[in-house]
Motif scaffolding. Structure first.
Motif, PDB file in Angstrom:
ATOM      1  N   LEU A   3      -5.404 -12.220  -7.906  1.00  0.00           N
ATOM      2  CA  LEU A   3      -4.610 -11.050  -7.534  1.00  0.00           C
ATOM      3  C   LEU A   3      -4.152 -10.369  -8.809  1.00  0.00           C
ATOM      4  N   ASP A   4      -4.323  -9.052  -8.866  1.00  0.00           N
ATOM      5  CA  ASP A   4      -3.745  -8.247  -9.932  1.00  0.00           C
ATOM      6  C   ASP A   4      -2.789  -7.247  -9.304  1.00  0.00           C
ATOM      7  N   VAL A   5      -1.685  -7.020  -9.980  1.00  0.00           N
ATOM      8  CA  VAL A   5      -0.708  -6.033  -9.510  1.00  0.00           C
ATOM      9  C   VAL A   5      -0.432  -5.056 -10.644  1.00  0.00           C
ATOM     10  N   ILE A   6      -0.627  -3.776 -10.359  1.00  0.00           N
ATOM     11  CA  ILE A   6      -0.326  -2.728 -11.345  1.00  0.00           C
ATOM     12  C   ILE A   6       0.970  -2.043 -10.901  1.00  0.00           C
ATOM     13  N   THR A   7       1.952  -2.005 -11.776  1.00  0.00           N
ATOM     14  CA  THR A   7       3.285  -1.538 -11.398  1.00  0.00           C
ATOM     15  C   THR A   7       4.026  -0.974 -12.608  1.00  0.00           C
ATOM     16  N   LEU A   8       5.031  -0.143 -12.335  1.00  0.00           N
ATOM     17  CA  LEU A   8       5.945   0.311 -13.395  1.00  0.00           C
ATOM     18  C   LEU A   8       7.067  -0.693 -13.597  1.00  0.00           C
ATOM     19  N   PHE A   9       7.206  -1.615 -12.667  1.00  0.00           N
ATOM     20  CA  PHE A   9       8.332  -2.563 -12.722  1.00  0.00           C
ATOM     21  C   PHE A   9       7.821  -3.996 -12.612  1.00  0.00           C
ATOM     22  N   PRO A  10       7.191  -4.533 -13.649  1.00  0.00           N
ATOM     23  CA  PRO A  10       6.647  -5.908 -13.574  1.00  0.00           C
ATOM     24  C   PRO A  10       7.681  -6.937 -13.150  1.00  0.00           C
ATOM     25  N   ASP A  11       8.912  -6.769 -13.565  1.00  0.00           N
ATOM     26  CA  ASP A  11       9.955  -7.754 -13.217  1.00  0.00           C
ATOM     27  C   ASP A  11      10.212  -7.818 -11.716  1.00  0.00           C
ATOM     28  N   TYR A  12       9.844  -6.740 -10.998  1.00  0.00           N
ATOM     29  CA  TYR A  12      10.000  -6.727  -9.532  1.00  0.00           C
ATOM     30  C   TYR A  12       9.166  -7.834  -8.878  1.00  0.00           C
ATOM     31  N   LEU A  13       8.109  -8.235  -9.597  1.00  0.00           N
ATOM     32  CA  LEU A  13       7.186  -9.222  -9.025  1.00  0.00           C
ATOM     33  C   LEU A  13       7.542 -10.648  -9.448  1.00  0.00           C
ATOM     34  N   GLY A  96      -0.139   4.387   5.383  1.00  0.00           N
ATOM     35  CA  GLY A  96      -1.296   3.507   5.504  1.00  0.00           C
ATOM     36  C   GLY A  96      -1.400   2.811   6.847  1.00  0.00           C
ATOM     37  N   THR A  97      -2.446   2.030   6.995  1.00  0.00           N
ATOM     38  CA  THR A  97      -2.646   1.219   8.200  1.00  0.00           C
ATOM     39  C   THR A  97      -1.601   0.102   8.239  1.00  0.00           C
ATOM     40  N   PRO A  98      -0.963  -0.120   9.393  1.00  0.00           N
ATOM     41  CA  PRO A  98       0.058  -1.179   9.458  1.00  0.00           C
ATOM     42  C   PRO A  98      -0.481  -2.520   8.971  1.00  0.00           C
ATOM     43  N   PHE A  99       0.256  -3.148   8.080  1.00  0.00           N
ATOM     44  CA  PHE A  99      -0.077  -4.489   7.597  1.00  0.00           C
ATOM     45  C   PHE A  99       0.438  -5.482   8.630  1.00  0.00           C
ATOM     46  N   VAL A 100      -0.473  -6.224   9.254  1.00  0.00           N
ATOM     47  CA  VAL A 100      -0.099  -7.201  10.278  1.00  0.00           C
ATOM     48  C   VAL A 100      -0.741  -8.550   9.952  1.00  0.00           C
ATOM     49  N   GLN A 101      -0.491  -9.529  10.770  1.00  0.00           N
ATOM     50  CA  GLN A 101      -1.001 -10.870  10.474  1.00  0.00           C
ATOM     51  C   GLN A 101      -2.519 -10.888  10.371  1.00  0.00           C
ATOM     52  N   ALA A 102      -3.168 -10.072  11.203  1.00  0.00           N
ATOM     53  CA  ALA A 102      -4.640 -10.010  11.149  1.00  0.00           C
ATOM     54  C   ALA A 102      -5.107  -9.476   9.795  1.00  0.00           C
ATOM     55  N   THR A 103      -4.335  -8.575   9.208  1.00  0.00           N
ATOM     56  CA  THR A 103      -4.657  -8.060   7.875  1.00  0.00           C
ATOM     57  C   THR A 103      -4.541  -9.192   6.854  1.00  0.00           C
ATOM     58  N   SER A 108      -6.970 -12.884   3.188  1.00  0.00           N
ATOM     59  CA  SER A 108      -6.889 -14.239   2.614  1.00  0.00           C
ATOM     60  C   SER A 108      -8.272 -14.777   2.265  1.00  0.00           C
ATOM     61  N   HIS A 109      -9.308 -14.110   2.757  1.00  0.00           N
ATOM     62  CA  HIS A 109     -10.680 -14.499   2.432  1.00  0.00           C
ATOM     63  C   HIS A 109     -11.245 -13.705   1.262  1.00  0.00           C
ATOM     64  N   CYS A 110     -10.470 -12.773   0.742  1.00  0.00           N
ATOM     65  CA  CYS A 110     -10.945 -11.973  -0.402  1.00  0.00           C
ATOM     66  C   CYS A 110     -10.922 -12.828  -1.670  1.00  0.00           C
ATOM     67  N   GLU A 111     -11.934 -12.643  -2.516  1.00  0.00           N
ATOM     68  CA  GLU A 111     -11.951 -13.348  -3.808  1.00  0.00           C
ATOM     69  C   GLU A 111     -10.994 -12.677  -4.789  1.00  0.00           C
ATOM     70  N   ALA A 161       2.309 -13.195   2.502  1.00  0.00           N
ATOM     71  CA  ALA A 161       1.627 -13.353   3.800  1.00  0.00           C
ATOM     72  C   ALA A 161       0.168 -13.760   3.609  1.00  0.00           C
ATOM     73  N   VAL A 162      -0.469 -13.235   2.565  1.00  0.00           N
ATOM     74  CA  VAL A 162      -1.887 -13.532   2.313  1.00  0.00           C
ATOM     75  C   VAL A 162      -2.058 -14.907   1.650  1.00  0.00           C
ATOM     76  N   VAL A 163      -1.324 -15.133   0.572  1.00  0.00           N
ATOM     77  CA  VAL A 163      -1.537 -16.357  -0.214  1.00  0.00           C
ATOM     78  C   VAL A 163      -1.203 -17.611   0.589  1.00  0.00           C
ATOM     79  N   ARG A 164      -0.213 -17.557   1.465  1.00  0.00           N
ATOM     80  CA  ARG A 164       0.147 -18.749   2.245  1.00  0.00           C
ATOM     81  C   ARG A 164      -0.983 -19.186   3.173  1.00  0.00           C
ATOM     82  N   LEU A 165      -1.927 -18.277   3.412  1.00  0.00           N
ATOM     83  CA  LEU A 165      -3.071 -18.618   4.278  1.00  0.00           C
ATOM     84  C   LEU A 165      -4.252 -19.189   3.491  1.00  0.00           C
ATOM     85  N   VAL A 166      -4.153 -19.162   2.168  1.00  0.00           N
ATOM     86  CA  VAL A 166      -5.226 -19.723   1.331  1.00  0.00           C
ATOM     87  C   VAL A 166      -5.194 -21.239   1.469  1.00  0.00           C
TER      88      VAL A 166
END
Ligand code: JD8
Length: 249
Positions: A3-13, A96-103, A108-111, A161-166
């Motif tokens: 996972l990569d995150v691009i942000t103006l506020f790295p400390d937020y993560l 955007g499209t609603p982020f739900v459990q199915a998302t 969670s299968h993305c590399e 939500a994604v990583v906990r399913l890995v």
């Protein structure tokens, strides 16, 4: 998973260094790298925004830093994953499209996922066009129907939500099966010891006797029934269209 995150506020993560997600990173189940968008500016003021063309309130994020940031993140990610691997690029976005459990299940299968956190009024539209024309898979996903100030809060939620399913991240994988929304239903009521709780005002609150029966078949049936009842009361929309007889289908 990378996972990569691009942000103006790295400390937020920073919360992604804690708890289960942090443990998954330390155990090598997930690689997560946070990038400061301002590192991809080259003027004295490290400018990332400007006024909207055509007028209007607020500021718009300039395309140049984003284009450079995506190129740098892609190059660095492919050093580890291989030049044939391309990321899913996710823009948290209230439109955007609603982020739900199915998302979360799907992602969670993305590399490799690159999260792009916008701020201000949003990102110059030509950034999306540039990425699409370059052949990237792009997703605009919304955390919910309310307005935040930027994408970082959404990335925190989506990442958890994604990583906990890995596989391997949550110790007891069985717990992922029965939780709310995992099967489109709300979770049944939970109880633990004491079986009889004397609450602070002296009311004795008994847990349902079925849970003390040791009859796992009847307990499972009771839990399924409770899930349906609770879902029908709180989230009938999850049960699909009623057939007119008043009972959930
Ligand atoms: C306030 N300001 C002008 C109105 C439009 C949004 C903007 C702020 N903003 C900029 C980038 C950005 C990304 C996501 C979100 C966001 N809000 N609500 C959600 N469910 C979100 C998601 N996921 C908000 C963002």
């Amino acid at each position: 998973m990378r996972l990569d995150v691009i942000t103006l506020f790295p400390d937020y993560l920073a919360p992604l260094e804690l708890s289960l997600i942090g443990k998954a990173r330390r155990e090598g189940l997930v690689d997560l790298v946070v990038h400061d968008l301002r590192d991809h500016t080259h003027d004295r003021h490290r400018t990332v925004d400007d006024t909207p063309l055509g007028g209007g309130a607020g500021m718009v994020m300039k395309p140049e830093p984003w284009a450079e940031a995506f190129a740098a993140v892609r190059d660095r990610g492919q050093e580890g994953l291989g030049a044939d691997v391309e990321p899913l690029i996710v823009f948290p976005n209230p439109a955007g499209t609603p982020f739900v459990q199915a998302t979360a299940q799907e992602w969670s299968h993305c590399e490799w996922i690159v999260f792009a956190c916008g701020r201000y009024e949003g990102i110059d539209e030509r950034v999306y066009e540039h990425l699409a024309d370059a052949g990237y898979e792009i997703a605009l996903a919304s955390l919910g129907d309310y307005v935040l100030n930027g994408g970082e809060v959404a990335v925190l939620a989506m990442t958890e939500a994604v990583v906990r399913l890995v596989p391997g991240v949550v110790g007891n994988a069985e717990s992922l099966v029965e939780e709310s929304h995992s099967d489109g239903m709300l979770e049944y009521p939970l109880y633990t010891r004491p079986a009889a709780w004397h609450d602070p005002v002296g009311v004795v609150r008994e847990a349902p006797g079925i849970l003390l029966s040791g009859d796992h078949g009847r307990i499972a049936a009771w839990r399924r029934e409770q899930s349906v009842l609770r879902t029908g009361r709180r989230r009938p929309d999850l049960l699909g269209p009623a057939d007119g007889d008043g009972a959930p289908d």
